[in-house]
Design a protein around this motif. Structure first.
Motif, PDB file in Angstrom:
ATOM      1  N   TYR A   1      83.790  -8.438   1.623  1.00  0.00           N
ATOM      2  CA  TYR A   1      85.000  -7.811   1.078  1.00  0.00           C
ATOM      3  C   TYR A   1      85.037  -6.370   1.533  1.00  0.00           C
ATOM      4  CZ  TYR A   1      85.569 -11.910  -1.747  1.00  0.00           C
ATOM      5  OH  TYR A   1      85.755 -13.198  -2.133  1.00  0.00           O
TER       6      TYR A   1
ATOM      7  N   GLU B   1      82.600  -3.537   3.656  1.00  0.00           N
ATOM      8  CA  GLU B   1      82.177  -2.236   3.122  1.00  0.00           C
ATOM      9  C   GLU B   1      81.962  -2.293   1.616  1.00  0.00           C
ATOM     10  OE1 GLU B   1      83.681   2.143   4.074  1.00  0.00           O
ATOM     11  OE2 GLU B   1      84.504   1.410   2.180  1.00  0.00           O
ATOM     12  N   ASP B   2      82.802  -3.043   0.915  1.00  0.00           N
ATOM     13  CA  ASP B   2      82.680  -3.150  -0.543  1.00  0.00           C
ATOM     14  C   ASP B   2      81.553  -4.123  -0.902  1.00  0.00           C
ATOM     15  OD1 ASP B   2      83.041  -3.390  -3.277  1.00  0.00           O
ATOM     16  OD2 ASP B   2      85.104  -4.111  -3.165  1.00  0.00           O
TER      17      ASP B   2
ATOM     18  N   SER C   1      88.869   1.428  -4.345  1.00  0.00           N
ATOM     19  CA  SER C   1      89.126   0.036  -3.978  1.00  0.00           C
ATOM     20  C   SER C   1      87.880  -0.835  -4.121  1.00  0.00           C
ATOM     21  CB  SER C   1      89.640  -0.037  -2.526  1.00  0.00           C
ATOM     22  OG  SER C   1      88.599   0.351  -1.645  1.00  0.00           O
ATOM     23  N   HIS C   2      86.737  -0.240  -4.499  1.00  0.00           N
ATOM     24  CA  HIS C   2      85.491  -0.990  -4.457  1.00  0.00           C
ATOM     25  C   HIS C   2      85.184  -1.700  -5.760  1.00  0.00           C
ATOM     26  CE1 HIS C   2      83.389   0.708  -0.661  1.00  0.00           C
ATOM     27  NE2 HIS C   2      84.657   0.440  -0.456  1.00  0.00           N
ATOM     28  N   THR C   3      85.296  -2.987  -5.722  1.00  0.00           N
ATOM     29  CA  THR C   3      85.012  -3.813  -6.879  1.00  0.00           C
ATOM     30  C   THR C   3      83.533  -3.793  -7.221  1.00  0.00           C
ATOM     31  OG1 THR C   3      86.880  -5.216  -6.396  1.00  0.00           O
ATOM     32  CG2 THR C   3      85.128  -6.179  -7.717  1.00  0.00           C
ATOM     33  N   SER C   4      82.677  -3.674  -6.205  1.00  0.00           N
ATOM     34  CA  SER C   4      81.235  -3.706  -6.453  1.00  0.00           C
ATOM     35  C   SER C   4      80.797  -2.522  -7.316  1.00  0.00           C
ATOM     36  CB  SER C   4      80.473  -3.700  -5.131  1.00  0.00           C
ATOM     37  OG  SER C   4      80.838  -2.576  -4.362  1.00  0.00           O
TER      38      SER C   4
ATOM     39  N   THR D   1      88.783   0.922   6.395  1.00  0.00           N
ATOM     40  CA  THR D   1      87.731   0.315   5.576  1.00  0.00           C
ATOM     41  C   THR D   1      87.230  -0.908   6.334  1.00  0.00           C
ATOM     42  OG1 THR D   1      88.930   0.992   3.598  1.00  0.00           O
ATOM     43  CG2 THR D   1      87.187  -0.637   3.301  1.00  0.00           C
TER      44      THR D   1
ATOM     45  N   ASN E   1      94.446  -0.273  -7.150  1.00  0.00           N
ATOM     46  CA  ASN E   1      93.013  -0.421  -6.906  1.00  0.00           C
ATOM     47  C   ASN E   1      92.275  -0.712  -8.209  1.00  0.00           C
ATOM     48  OD1 ASN E   1      92.551  -0.185  -4.116  1.00  0.00           O
ATOM     49  ND2 ASN E   1      93.025   2.002  -4.216  1.00  0.00           N
TER      50      ASN E   1
ATOM     51  N   ARG F   1      85.132   5.259  -5.129  1.00  0.00           N
ATOM     52  CA  ARG F   1      85.851   4.519  -4.088  1.00  0.00           C
ATOM     53  C   ARG F   1      86.726   3.550  -4.848  1.00  0.00           C
ATOM     54  NH1 ARG F   1      84.002   4.943   1.203  1.00  0.00           N
ATOM     55  NH2 ARG F   1      85.965   3.882   1.582  1.00  0.00           N
TER      56      ARG F   1
END
Lengths: 364, 364
Positions: free
Chosen positions: B11, B100-101, A330-333, B96, A261, A328
């Protein structure tokens, strides 16, 4: 830098004037002096200054033999080829004596510093135009996972772009290493072993990214263990994010398995891998000044676990306030939005609102 | 980066599992499900999940049509080709959802950021493999002064090594500019003008270093003023160190005259020149978290003047304490020793012992 930088001579090497004015003898008091010449920048004085004499001198000019004081031009009354000081000159006034800045043998810069703007300027001042440095370590990057596709492709169901390797490469460059991209390895034991073996032959260290889903969770550590000693030293850390981290070595070469991730990968690179690469590059711990901000609300971690919490830092008058972002992994944002991260330690998993806590930048 | 980075798609683009387990329908409650297949990483699911069915799924796997919950493997009782959840699955659990991202159209990275490790990873995630950037400005470096010699020479009386240009070059690289070394200019109006004119033709900006002794103090501003408009805008700043700074422009090209002393040159580069070059490179103000430390003793400046004071920061328990170093603008050793600097503002020239004050690093 692999060697200390020592002053090979005193600096300045000769006494020099700290002001524009006249080089004189203090013992002549307030009497008039005959102006016997002029010191020019970058040249030895044209002669000595005797009793009752003065020599014009610019800031930085070499103080002539015999002179022990400089009368600043604004305190001097100059007429008809002679000069009268406004008051009795003090011995040593406006003169920078030999060695005031550095003495011969002084340790000026320590081995292990990075050759940055400041260091390069200082070395040039010392006349050091070549100095031994540590070689940049070559670090192989292998991303793993059947779900990865090239960044220019559009992900289908269950696919994600192979993006971590680009962030990792830039982060490696940032710590002075030379990243080398290796092809992606599929979740297949033989192919993974072959990829690691190739990387090991060509590199000083290996960074693997990904490979933590159920089917493949143990593929990376198993491949490393089969390839040599000491193999896997750590598999799994009580940290969040970043639990599936693998720390290993093949002979002397570090092998670091980062989680797949993006948030986890960058956090673990920054907190665990970076100090390891700093050792490889010979760089000493940088003497930065830590940044602190106050928790806007209580930050709650988990006893026995170390949490790396991405945060925003907001300016509230003269105060800097920390606003927690969700972990989170996995969250790129989130990665794009965070200003840095704070560490909630395992033995003190609650930071109260209003407490000041260190904020770590994502990139050193 | 010269353009915002926008998410061109949601994403994740498809719902994915956040855990290893079984994709099921929540409405089936605690009843047993027939295992009808397995989702493989990076592949579309082999089919849909109907009533009374379950599909094995890894973390990150694409959630099959029909499933709306994932039963984690540790909460599932698997036997004879079927699986029983330990409790009734919640709809959406461990899934997910799409977007969500990031949602399509979200602004993820703003124009003006530097393409660092974080940004490169985020861009790759977004599938952006090429993006417009601002060109690195070419900046000519000219050092002036008859007293300067090459760093590999031994200074005679009144001579000093031409060292600032190396520090300036590295500092320019640090802000994203491309430094170009030009030959030293002697303290001669015609030669200085010719040197500036050459640099102007080849560069986007010019940095001059030195030339502040009495004879040559006005050579640089006069040369600039003769070469074009608007010419010199500022000559002399009420700052210490760095008073003889020159800020000028020839047409659109900034021309910055840094003081010759190494400490002054770096301080003025950092505080005055760096923001100018940041504009030239298109970089937005970085969102760093400022570092604060407490003054160990009162810091006293001068009303109407801004002082840049080099400091050491010492760790005293949990506190960071600022220890003031002398402002000796010609002293290279101070530059090597300082951890950073603090600013004593003109309108508040006394900082009390114990006050917290921002410590600026020498290099950004």
């Amino acid at each position: 830098m692999a060697r200390d930088a020592i002053a090979d001579a005193p600096y300045p090497a000769h006494p020099r004037s700290a002001m524009d004015g006249f080089a004189v003898r203090a013992e002549d008091g307030v009497g008039p002096r005959a102006i016997v010449g002029e010191v020019r920048m970058g040249h030895a004085p044209p002669g000595a200054v005797g009793s009752g004499q003065a020599m014009r001198i610019p800031t930085g000019g070499a103080v002539p033999e015999g002179a022990d004081s400089v009368v600043p031009v604004e305190d001097a009354d100059e007429r008809d080829g002679s000069v009268v000081p406004g008051e009795a000159p003090q011995r040593g006034y406006a003169i920078t004596p030999t060695g005031e800045d550095m003495r011969r043998g002084d340790l000026i810069l320590r081995a292990g510093i990075r050759l940055d703007a400041r260091a390069l300027g200082v070395l040039a001042t010392l006349g050091i135009t070549a100095i031994p440095v540590w070689r940049r370590p070559r670090v192989a990057i292998i991303s793993t996972g059947d779900e990865l596709i090239d960044p220019d492709k559009v992900p289908g169901p269950g696919q994600i772009r192979d993006s971590n390797r680009y962030g990792i490469a830039a982060a490696l460059r940032g710590v002075g290493a030379e990243p080398v991209h290796h092809p992606r390895a599929l979740d297949d034991p033989a192919k993974l072993e072959a990829a690691i073996e190739r990387a090991r032959a060509e590199s000083d260290a290996i960074v693997l990214s990904g490979g933590s889903s159920v089917g493949v969770r143990d593929l990376v550590p198993r491949a490393i263990d089969r390839l040599g000693k000491p193999g896997v030293v750590v598999h799994g850390l009580r940290v969040r994010p970043g639990k599936p981290t693998v720390l290993a070595a093949l002979d002397e070469k570090p092998v670091i398995g980062l989680p797949g991730n993006p948030m986890s990968a960058l956090m673990i690179f920054r907190t665990i891998a970076e100090p390891i690469f700093r050792r490889l590059t010979g760089e000493a711990e940088p003497r930065g000044v830590p940044a602190f901000a106050r928790a806007a609300t209580a930050l709650v971690g988990r006893p026995g676990w170390t949490w790396f919490v991405p945060v925003n830092v907001e300016i509230d008058g003269v105060e800097r306030k920390i606003k927690q972002l969700p972990i989170r992994s996995s969250h790129t944002s989130l990665l794009a939005r965070a200003d840095g991260f704070v560490i909630i330690p395992e033995d003190r998993p609650r930071i109260e609102a209003g407490e000041a806590i260190e904020v770590h930048p994502f990139l050193q």
